[in-house]
Design a protein around this motif. Structure first.
Motif, PDB file in Angstrom:
ATOM      1  N   TRP A 162       0.698  -0.980  -0.077  1.00  0.00           N
ATOM      2  CA  TRP A 162      -0.093  -0.200   0.105  1.00  0.00           C
ATOM      3  C   TRP A 162       0.853   1.310  -0.018  1.00  0.00           C
ATOM      4  O   TRP A 162       0.652   2.323  -0.556  1.00  0.00           O
ATOM      5  N   TRP A 163       1.962   1.225   0.846  1.00  0.00           N
ATOM      6  CA  TRP A 163       2.834   2.238   1.015  1.00  0.00           C
ATOM      7  C   TRP A 163       3.668   2.507  -0.630  1.00  0.00           C
ATOM      8  O   TRP A 163       3.813   3.517  -0.911  1.00  0.00           O
ATOM      9  N   GLU A 219       2.491   2.130  -3.358  1.00  0.00           N
ATOM     10  CA  GLU A 219       1.526   2.686  -4.326  1.00  0.00           C
ATOM     11  C   GLU A 219       1.323   4.220  -3.948  1.00  0.00           C
ATOM     12  O   GLU A 219       1.673   5.093  -4.778  1.00  0.00           O
ATOM     13  N   LYS A 220       1.452   4.413  -2.585  1.00  0.00           N
ATOM     14  CA  LYS A 220       1.656   5.889  -2.351  1.00  0.00           C
ATOM     15  C   LYS A 220       2.862   6.637  -2.477  1.00  0.00           C
ATOM     16  O   LYS A 220       2.908   7.649  -3.298  1.00  0.00           O
ATOM     17  N   GLU A 230      -5.835  -3.774   2.554  1.00  0.00           N
ATOM     18  CA  GLU A 230      -4.543  -4.111   2.333  1.00  0.00           C
ATOM     19  C   GLU A 230      -3.326  -3.181   2.854  1.00  0.00           C
ATOM     20  O   GLU A 230      -2.339  -3.569   2.485  1.00  0.00           O
ATOM     21  N   ALA A 231      -3.632  -2.564   3.556  1.00  0.00           N
ATOM     22  CA  ALA A 231      -2.672  -1.661   4.221  1.00  0.00           C
ATOM     23  C   ALA A 231      -2.283  -2.028   5.797  1.00  0.00           C
ATOM     24  O   ALA A 231      -1.982  -1.395   6.634  1.00  0.00           O
TER      25      ALA A 231
END
Length: 504
Positions: A235-236, A238-239, A261-262
């Motif tokens: 998730w991170w 993607e960020k 998902e995080a």
């Protein structure tokens, strides 16, 4: 009771007549009676508006006033009673503001005014009215909010201006101190618990916490956040892609509400005590090299423009880091004197042009001092060139110790050195130069077990002195050089500036 009109017709002054008369008044007209012992009270007269506003039957209040006091906001009730008792004791008008619950259930502000009158039996009667002042309270709150917002924006602009000035004036080796100061200032201004700067590896596989500020009592994380792998934090990742591709900020309003998902990110942030956070990308030469962020360890309401404000901060950081990178590249291109480690002319002259340009645009003052080691040839003859090199190196160390990070210290050539004092008054420059001369005088220079006597002369010139001639770095240096020559002629070991000769 009756009254008579101009044509002599009589009108009865009944309770019904008073109710009709009071119905034309927006507020509530009343007479309020309080017994001498304060144990009983009622409204001998109260207008029908009390029914419209609060849903209370006036006839009930004719018997007992408790129903009105039951609609007073709990936070205001005791103060209202205390003010009534004080008015009864002093027989002074009763004027008070309190929140009352309307018939629809919401509280609004009312203001009451009445005049007391003592009765023969010791009781007190007040004649007066109370009316809705919520509109004025709303206006007052709006004005306070506008004033508060103006104060906030002015404070933020002042903070950014100060930090920008510090970054503009920073010298080599001071970028870390400026970043630490920025994180502290921003953390305190926005009332967060952590402020930090992270650097990404070239392939974005690792991130390292390079700078961190924590509020007192908040655990520091920097030691545990070195070369942290983000391989398992999908998730991170993607960020981070959003930061890199779209220059997008990351806002986590509630860590506990992060998506499924995080889960790894949520667990890590919860272990760190983080409740919410902002992260803003840092760009150097167009490439995202890391991020600046703030953490809150408690639930809070963020400003709607919080991201915009933090983007300004990240832009300031990006500019400072980019400039620092450029300066490091210049450093590798021999802008330092290899013997003393000080800057040389290649660095000094562009900085002087930059400071002169700022002085012309903003009126920022600065001064230049030229130093010369007295009888340097005699020193070389007595202890050799290696001994002379040692003296030059020791004097360079003294200059670094006695000057500020925003000052520019350079070896100009041979035994001549220049210090450019930034953002100082004339009298302060004089004291700074004298302090350097005193430090040299107090220092014991020893080479090969031989004590070498050393003194220094100085000439000082301020940019404001060039108002009558075209200002340039060469003109400023020339004036300081002329005064250095006068210092030599005056016996050495002194300084000469616009005021004359000064000795330690």
């Amino acid at each position: 009771m009756a009254t008579r009109s101009n044509n002599g017709q009589k009108f009865p002054m009944s309770a019904r007549f008073f109710q009709k008369l009071a119905s034309g008044v927006p507020g509530v007209l009343f007479t309020y009676w309080l017994s001498a012992d304060g144990q009983s009270h009622h409204y001998p007269f109260v207008s029908n508006q009390v029914q419209t506003l609060f849903g209370i039957d006036p006839s009930v209040l004719n018997e007992n006033a408790d129903a009105v006091f039951s609609v007073i906001h709990p936070d205001d009730a005791s103060a209202v009673m205390a003010s009534i008792q004080e008015s009864a004791l002093k027989l002074e008008p009763w004027c008070y503001c309190a929140r009352l619950r309307l018939s629809h259930g919401e509280y609004e502000w009312f203001e009451a005014y009445s005049a007391p009158e003592r009765q023969p039996d010791g009781s007190t009667v007040w004649y007066g009215q109370f009316h809705n002042i919520q509109h004025y309270k709303n206006l007052e709150r709006s004005l306070r909010e506008s004033e508060s917002e103006f104060s906030f924006q002015a404070g933020f602009q002042k903070l950014i201006a100060r930090l920008s000035t510090e970054f503009i004036n920073l010298g080599f080796g001071t970028i870390d101190e400026c970043i630490d100061e920025l994180l502290r200032s921003i953390g305190e201004f926005f009332d967060v618990d952590r402020a930090y700067l992270y650097r990404f590896s070239d392939n974005y596989a690792l991130m390292t916490n390079t700078h961190e500020w924590c509020r007192d009592g908040v655990q520091a994380l920097i030691d545990s956040q070195q070369e942290v792998s983000i391989e398992d934090f999908y998730w991170w990742q993607e960020k981070i892609d959003g930061m890199v591709a779209g220059n997008r900020a990351v806002f986590i309003e509630d860590v506990d509400s992060l998506p499924h998902e995080a889960a790894p990110e949520r667990a890590l942030l919860q272990a760190q005590g983080v409740s919410s956070m902002f992260c803003m990308p840092i760009r150097v030469r167009g490439r995202v090299t890391g991020f600046f962020g703030v953490d809150s360890l408690r639930r809070r309401e963020w400003r709607q423009d919080q991201a915009d404000l933090l983007i300004i901060v990240s832009g300031l950081l990006s500019g400072a880091l980019e400039r620092h990178r450029l300066e490091e590249e210049l450093l590798n291109q021999s802008i330092r004197d290899p013997l003393t480690g000080l800057h040389n002319r290649r660095y000094l002259m562009p900085r002087l042009n930059e400071m002169l340009s700022r002085s012309n645009r903003r009126g920022e003052g600065f001064a230049l001092a030229m130093f010369d080691i007295d009888h340097f040839k005699r020193i070389n003859d007595s202890v050799g060139h290696l001994g002379g090199d040692y003296i030059l190196q020791r004097f360079a160390e003294i200059l670094n110790q006695q000057t500020r990070s925003m000052d520019v210290v350079a070896r100009f050539g041979g035994e001549e050195f220049i210090v450019v004092f930034n953002a100082v008054e004339v009298n302060d420059v004089r004291q700074l130069v004298l302090r350097i001369l005193e430090a040299v005088y107090d220092e014991t220079f020893v080479f090969d077990d031989q004590i070498v006597p050393v003194t220094v002369s100085a000439g000082v010139a301020g940019i404001e002195e060039l108002a009558e001639i075209p200002a340039s770095p060469d003109a400023l240096i020339a004036r300081a050089d002329d005064r250095l020559y006068l210092a030599k002629q005056s016996g050495r070991g002194c300084l000469v500036d616009a005021s004359g000769t000064l000795r330690i």
